[in-house]
Write an enzyme that holds these catalytic residues in place. Structure first.
Site, PDB file in Angstrom:
ATOM      1  CB  ALA A 251      46.755  39.561  42.889  1.00 10.74           C
TER       2      ALA A 251
ATOM      3  CB  ALA B 187      46.094  44.303  49.280  1.00  8.25           C
TER       4      ALA B 187
ATOM      5  NE  ARG C 200      50.528  47.610  47.803  1.00 10.91           N
ATOM      6  CZ  ARG C 200      49.531  47.617  48.691  1.00 10.91           C
ATOM      7  NH1 ARG C 200      49.782  47.905  49.949  1.00 10.91           N
ATOM      8  NH2 ARG C 200      48.296  47.338  48.315  1.00 10.91           N
TER       9      ARG C 200
ATOM     10  CE1 TYR D 148      35.576  52.642  44.483  1.00  3.98           C
ATOM     11  CE2 TYR D 148      33.552  52.710  45.797  1.00  3.98           C
ATOM     12  CZ  TYR D 148      34.590  51.996  45.221  1.00  3.98           C
ATOM     13  OH  TYR D 148      34.648  50.628  45.361  1.00  3.98           O
TER      14      TYR D 148
ATOM     15  N   GLY E  21      34.977  44.109  54.826  1.00  5.73           N
ATOM     16  CA  GLY E  21      36.152  44.399  55.662  1.00  5.73           C
ATOM     17  C   GLY E  21      37.301  43.483  55.298  1.00  5.73           C
TER      18      GLY E  21
ATOM     19  CG  PHE F 106      37.786  49.867  49.973  1.00  8.28           C
ATOM     20  CD1 PHE F 106      37.843  50.070  48.602  1.00  8.28           C
ATOM     21  CD2 PHE F 106      36.797  50.522  50.700  1.00  8.28           C
ATOM     22  CE1 PHE F 106      36.937  50.905  47.962  1.00  8.28           C
ATOM     23  CE2 PHE F 106      35.900  51.355  50.070  1.00  8.28           C
ATOM     24  CZ  PHE F 106      35.958  51.548  48.706  1.00  8.28           C
TER      25      PHE F 106
END
Ligand code: NDP
Ligand code: 8X3
Length: 258
Positions: free
Chosen positions: A12, A14, A37, A151, A185, A189
């Site tokens: 959460a 970003a 972070r 991925y 966007g 990522f």
């Protein structure tokens, strides 16, 4: 909204996770917002108040994840909704050139962390016979593309895990949804993946991609559906995107024809 829910959102700090946390607090829910972070999560707490609990958590730290439910403050322990959002892609190199350490990071974060946190919260959801588990998969889990290798495979795993989870939970009131976005966007990522701002910006050039708010709106909508409805999978793309079909390699030089 009929009921204030306790929602755990991983990643959460970003992008999608931050937009989801903001949206759900605005809708009257209580949100545990996790990530590495911590300073960013503290900023979010400052902005949104005590409806948000910032939680420092590395999705690669399996031991901490296993102990998580009982280590939360008591009033936050009954999780109604788990949103498995934390995840990342690293690199676009073909498999033969890819960095195996980066593969390992994607596998431990996108797969191991996700299954462990899901497993950790299942017993309390089953005991209360209520709950909703959502994961952020990806169109990359369905449609292969060059450089998508591990991925895409992690997201295919997530999709299959969620469908199997749904099967295991049949007979309970717990709901399970895999959300599979395409080009999106406004998050970090592509910077994380390409480690180059110019290249990251180029990914979205000339497009109108999905936004983190689109994902947050989708989740808020899913939470409002009647309790007897389960959306199994949800694939989302911006209008400017469609699947590309199969690729054919054609021999171009005489040497290749030999
Ligand atoms: P961002 O890079 O903006 O956000 C990723 C979030 O995941 C951050 O909050 C980050 O927090 C967290 N995270 C990453 N690694 C870890 C870790 N080891 N432990 C804890 N948290 C971690 O990306 P998006 O918001 O775009 O991506 C969110 C999810 O959506 C991912 O699973 C991604 O694969 C998926 N997705 C993204 C799409 C896109 O085009 N953007 C499309 C489809 C799916 P921190 O670094 O603070 O730990
Ligand atoms: C993110 C979408 O197409 O970059 O999962 O893999 S894509």
């Amino acid at each position: 909204m009929t009921q204030a829910l306790t929602v755990f959102v991983t990643g959460a700090s970003a992008g999608f996770g931050k937009a989801i946390a903001k949206k759900l607090v605005k809708e009257g829910h209580h949100v545990i917002a996790s990530g590495r972070r911590t300073e960013r999560l503290n900023e979010l707490h400052h902005e949104l108040g005590d409806a948000l609990l910032p939680l420092s958590l590395d999705m690669q730290d399996i031991k901490t994840i296993r102990d998580l439910p009982s280590s939360l403050p008591e009033k936050w322990q009954d999780i109604d909704v788990l949103i498995n959002n934390a995840g990342l892609a690293l690199g676009m190199d073909p498999a033969q050139n890819a960095d195996p350490d980066e593969w390992e990071t994607m596998i431990t974060t996108n797969i191991s962390g996700l299954v462990e946190i899901t497993r950790a919260f299942l017993p309390t959801m089953i005991k209360r016979n209520t709950g909703y588990i959502m994961s952020i998969g990806s169109t990359a889990g369905t449609y292969p593309y060059k450089g998508g290798n591990v991925y895409g495979a992690t997201k295919a795993f997530v999709s299959q895990f969620m469908q199997n989870l749904r099967t295991d939970l049949l007979g309970t009131k717990i709901r399970v949804t895999n959300i599979e976005p395409g080009l999106c966007g406004g998050s970090e990522f592509s910077q994380v993946r390409l480690k180059d701002n110019e290249k990251a910006n180029a990914v979205y050039q000339g497009t109108q991609p999905l936004t983190p708010n689109d994902i947050a709106e989708t989740i808020a909508w899913l939470l409002k559906l009647p309790a007897h409805m389960n959306v199994n999978r949800m694939e989302l793309m911006p209008v400017c995107q469609a699947s590309g079909g199969l690729a054919v390699h054609r021999k171009l030089s005489r040497r290749e024809n030999q």
